[in-house]
Motif scaffolding. Structure first.
Motif, PDB file in Angstrom:
ATOM      1  N   VAL A 278       6.205 -10.515  37.713  1.00  0.00           N
ATOM      2  CA  VAL A 278       7.324 -10.475  36.775  1.00  0.00           C
ATOM      3  C   VAL A 278       7.407 -11.824  36.074  1.00  0.00           C
ATOM      4  N   GLU A 279       7.503 -11.813  34.772  1.00  0.00           N
ATOM      5  CA  GLU A 279       7.604 -13.050  33.989  1.00  0.00           C
ATOM      6  C   GLU A 279       8.981 -13.124  33.351  1.00  0.00           C
ATOM      7  N   ARG A 280       9.765 -14.095  33.792  1.00  0.00           N
ATOM      8  CA  ARG A 280      11.117 -14.273  33.271  1.00  0.00           C
ATOM      9  C   ARG A 280      11.162 -15.453  32.310  1.00  0.00           C
ATOM     10  N   ALA A 281      12.098 -15.397  31.417  1.00  0.00           N
ATOM     11  CA  ALA A 281      12.300 -16.511  30.496  1.00  0.00           C
ATOM     12  C   ALA A 281      12.844 -17.710  31.257  1.00  0.00           C
ATOM     13  N   SER A 282      12.685 -18.883  30.679  1.00  0.00           N
ATOM     14  CA  SER A 282      13.239 -20.098  31.274  1.00  0.00           C
ATOM     15  C   SER A 282      14.718 -20.197  30.940  1.00  0.00           C
ATOM     16  N   LEU A 283      15.415 -21.069  31.659  1.00  0.00           N
ATOM     17  CA  LEU A 283      16.823 -21.314  31.350  1.00  0.00           C
ATOM     18  C   LEU A 283      16.971 -21.844  29.931  1.00  0.00           C
ATOM     19  N   GLU A 284      16.040 -22.680  29.503  1.00  0.00           N
ATOM     20  CA  GLU A 284      16.110 -23.217  28.145  1.00  0.00           C
ATOM     21  C   GLU A 284      16.042 -22.099  27.112  1.00  0.00           C
ATOM     22  N   GLU A 285      15.128 -21.150  27.314  1.00  0.00           N
ATOM     23  CA  GLU A 285      15.012 -20.034  26.379  1.00  0.00           C
ATOM     24  C   GLU A 285      16.281 -19.187  26.372  1.00  0.00           C
ATOM     25  N   ALA A 286      16.829 -18.935  27.566  1.00  0.00           N
ATOM     26  CA  ALA A 286      18.060 -18.152  27.664  1.00  0.00           C
ATOM     27  C   ALA A 286      19.219 -18.880  26.984  1.00  0.00           C
ATOM     28  N   PHE A 287      19.307 -20.191  27.193  1.00  0.00           N
ATOM     29  CA  PHE A 287      20.374 -20.983  26.592  1.00  0.00           C
ATOM     30  C   PHE A 287      20.279 -20.956  25.061  1.00  0.00           C
ATOM     31  N   MET A 288      19.069 -21.138  24.549  1.00  0.00           N
ATOM     32  CA  MET A 288      18.893 -21.132  23.096  1.00  0.00           C
ATOM     33  C   MET A 288      19.271 -19.776  22.502  1.00  0.00           C
ATOM     34  N   GLN A 289      18.928 -18.715  23.210  1.00  0.00           N
ATOM     35  CA  GLN A 289      19.267 -17.381  22.736  1.00  0.00           C
ATOM     36  C   GLN A 289      20.783 -17.166  22.754  1.00  0.00           C
ATOM     37  N   ALA A 290      21.426 -17.567  23.848  1.00  0.00           N
ATOM     38  CA  ALA A 290      22.857 -17.315  24.014  1.00  0.00           C
ATOM     39  C   ALA A 290      23.709 -18.143  23.069  1.00  0.00           C
ATOM     40  N   THR A 291      23.253 -19.336  22.711  1.00  0.00           N
ATOM     41  CA  THR A 291      24.065 -20.250  21.903  1.00  0.00           C
ATOM     42  C   THR A 291      23.575 -20.342  20.461  1.00  0.00           C
ATOM     43  N   HIS A 292      22.715 -19.440  20.072  1.00  0.00           N
ATOM     44  CA  HIS A 292      22.118 -19.514  18.733  1.00  0.00           C
ATOM     45  C   HIS A 292      23.163 -19.573  17.623  1.00  0.00           C
ATOM     46  N   ASP A 293      24.232 -18.822  17.780  1.00  0.00           N
ATOM     47  CA  ASP A 293      25.273 -18.772  16.743  1.00  0.00           C
ATOM     48  C   ASP A 293      26.360 -19.822  16.945  1.00  0.00           C
ATOM     49  N   SER A 294      26.182 -20.683  17.948  1.00  0.00           N
ATOM     50  CA  SER A 294      27.219 -21.668  18.269  1.00  0.00           C
ATOM     51  C   SER A 294      26.794 -23.100  18.004  1.00  0.00           C
ATOM     52  N   VAL A 295      25.618 -23.281  17.410  1.00  0.00           N
ATOM     53  CA  VAL A 295      25.101 -24.630  17.173  1.00  0.00           C
ATOM     54  C   VAL A 295      25.729 -25.206  15.913  1.00  0.00           C
ATOM     55  N   GLU A 296      26.389 -26.343  16.056  1.00  0.00           N
ATOM     56  CA  GLU A 296      27.014 -26.997  14.902  1.00  0.00           C
ATOM     57  C   GLU A 296      26.056 -27.942  14.194  1.00  0.00           C
ATOM     58  N   TYR A 297      25.177 -28.564  14.972  1.00  0.00           N
ATOM     59  CA  TYR A 297      24.314 -29.602  14.404  1.00  0.00           C
ATOM     60  C   TYR A 297      22.863 -29.211  14.639  1.00  0.00           C
ATOM     61  N   GLY A 298      22.297 -28.444  13.719  1.00  0.00           N
ATOM     62  CA  GLY A 298      20.913 -27.996  13.864  1.00  0.00           C
ATOM     63  C   GLY A 298      20.002 -28.762  12.913  1.00  0.00           C
ATOM     64  N   ALA A 299      18.762 -28.986  13.335  1.00  0.00           N
ATOM     65  CA  ALA A 299      17.780 -29.688  12.507  1.00  0.00           C
ATOM     66  C   ALA A 299      16.837 -28.675  11.880  1.00  0.00           C
ATOM     67  N   THR A 300      16.424 -28.949  10.639  1.00  0.00           N
ATOM     68  CA  THR A 300      15.474 -28.099   9.955  1.00  0.00           C
ATOM     69  C   THR A 300      14.431 -28.971   9.283  1.00  0.00           C
ATOM     70  N   GLY A 301      13.460 -28.319   8.671  1.00  0.00           N
ATOM     71  CA  GLY A 301      12.476 -29.080   7.890  1.00  0.00           C
ATOM     72  C   GLY A 301      11.359 -29.678   8.706  1.00  0.00           C
ATOM     73  N   LEU A 302      11.085 -29.136   9.899  1.00  0.00           N
ATOM     74  CA  LEU A 302       9.995 -29.684  10.707  1.00  0.00           C
ATOM     75  C   LEU A 302       8.639 -29.456  10.050  1.00  0.00           C
ATOM     76  N   GLU A 303       8.587 -28.465   9.166  1.00  0.00           N
ATOM     77  CA  GLU A 303       7.312 -28.183   8.502  1.00  0.00           C
ATOM     78  C   GLU A 303       6.879 -29.330   7.587  1.00  0.00           C
ATOM     79  N   ASN A 304       7.822 -30.243   7.258  1.00  0.00           N
ATOM     80  CA  ASN A 304       7.502 -31.358   6.362  1.00  0.00           C
ATOM     81  C   ASN A 304       7.009 -32.595   7.100  1.00  0.00           C
ATOM     82  N   LEU A 305       6.953 -32.525   8.439  1.00  0.00           N
ATOM     83  CA  LEU A 305       6.500 -33.692   9.185  1.00  0.00           C
ATOM     84  C   LEU A 305       5.008 -33.922   8.978  1.00  0.00           C
TER      85      LEU A 305
END
Length: 305
Positions: A278-305
């Motif tokens: 059985v392959e379960r997601a990590s806590l980090e993956e679960a946290f990111m999924q659960a809080t996706h709509d609650s992030v106030e300060y998100g970073a974008t534009g990584l494709e420009n690095l």
């Protein structure tokens, strides 16, 4: 025990904490998670009676913490580790705090050794590294042998040995019957240390459960099977409620079926199986999924690095 009931905190038009209700039980380590700006620090400050709620209430060990006759025995706090005069030694800082609560030199010396400050206790705190400053703060939190311990980012600045020590310390406190509540942004460390979780976003409760329940509820769980006859096994498993994705020439990733069912079907058909898990997601993956709509300060534009 910590009981938070309909807790709300407003700063002008901003609602930092919005109707939070949860409890933190003794005997287990409970982690406190949320994105930056979620209201974690404000909540911890209200538990510590440093901020007054706009509405709602907090009870620590069955009472309002401000009414406790022995505050340091009731609640051990680490909110700002380096809130220490830089010219004062670690030992003098602990002695001064101890005197305000009737705690003597013997206990001060005990916690100094407990947190690994023995060799530097008489040195000025202003010269301490971030990790050593954390140890001073933890020593203060433990000084009164508290029944409840609340720590905000206790592993911040600690080296790997220090992180392992904090993990063992929190578990030991819980095993001794203490209520242990701590926050961290290190998901891998939280996954190894906490049994229960309180997760908030934008000041509101997202989850109150065990770590395992949080991951299982938030993310999908897959069965991974490796077989030299993967194509044949895929045909045997094909049904409407089972989703199968090839993951290499001999590997299948399957949703909608238990590993026991996969093993039984393969065995009855004589299909050799070299790996079944059985392959379960990590806590980090679960946290990111659960809080996706609650992030106030998100970073974008990584494709420009």
């Amino acid at each position: 025990m910590i009981e938070v009931e309909n807790l709300t905190k407003r700063y002008g038009d901003k609602v930092a904490v919005d109707g939070l209700t949860f409890s933190v039980a003794p005997g287990v380590v409970t982690g406190f998670l949320g994105p930056n700006g979620a209201g974690k620090s404000t909540t911890l400050r209200m538990i510590a009676a440093l901020d007054v709620p706009t509405s709602g209430r907090v009870r620590v060990n069955g009472r309002d913490y401000r009414s406790s006759p022995a505050p340091m025995a009731e609640l051990g706090l680490l909110l700002e580790a380096k809130a220490v005069h830089p010219g004062r030694s670690a030992r003098d800082h602990l002695l001064a705090i101890g005197q305000t609560a009737g705690i003597g030199k013997a206990r001060v010396n005990e916690v100094i050794e407990m947190v690994g400050l023995g060799d530097v206790a008489r040195k000025r705190v202003g010269g301490f590294s971030l990790g050593m400053g954390q140890r001073v703060g933890i020593a203060v939190a433990l000084l009164g042998r508290p029944r409840t311990v609340v720590m905000d980012e206790p592993v911040n600045g600690l080296d790997p040995e220090g992180v392992r020590w904090i993990r063992a310390l929190l578990r030991t406190l819980a095993d001794e019957g203490c209520t242990v509540f701590y926050s961290s942004h290190l998901m891998s460390e939280m996954a190894q240390t906490a049994t229960n979780l309180i997760v908030i976003g934008r000041g509101r409760l997202i989850a109150c459960s065990t770590v395992e329940q949080f991951i299982a509820k938030t993310t999908a769980t897959s069965v991974v099977v490796r077989s030299p006859e993967a194509a044949r096994l895929r045909g045997l498993l094909g049904r409407a409620d089972v989703r199968i994705a090839p993951d290499g020439p001999d590997l299948l990733r399957i949703d909608g079926i238990t590993p026991e069912e996969v093993g039984t079907i393969a065995s009855q058909a004589g299909v050799p199986v070299f790996d079944l898990r059985v392959e379960r997601a990590s806590l980090e993956e679960a946290f990111m999924q659960a809080t996706h709509d609650s992030v106030e300060y998100g970073a974008t534009g990584l494709e420009n690095l």
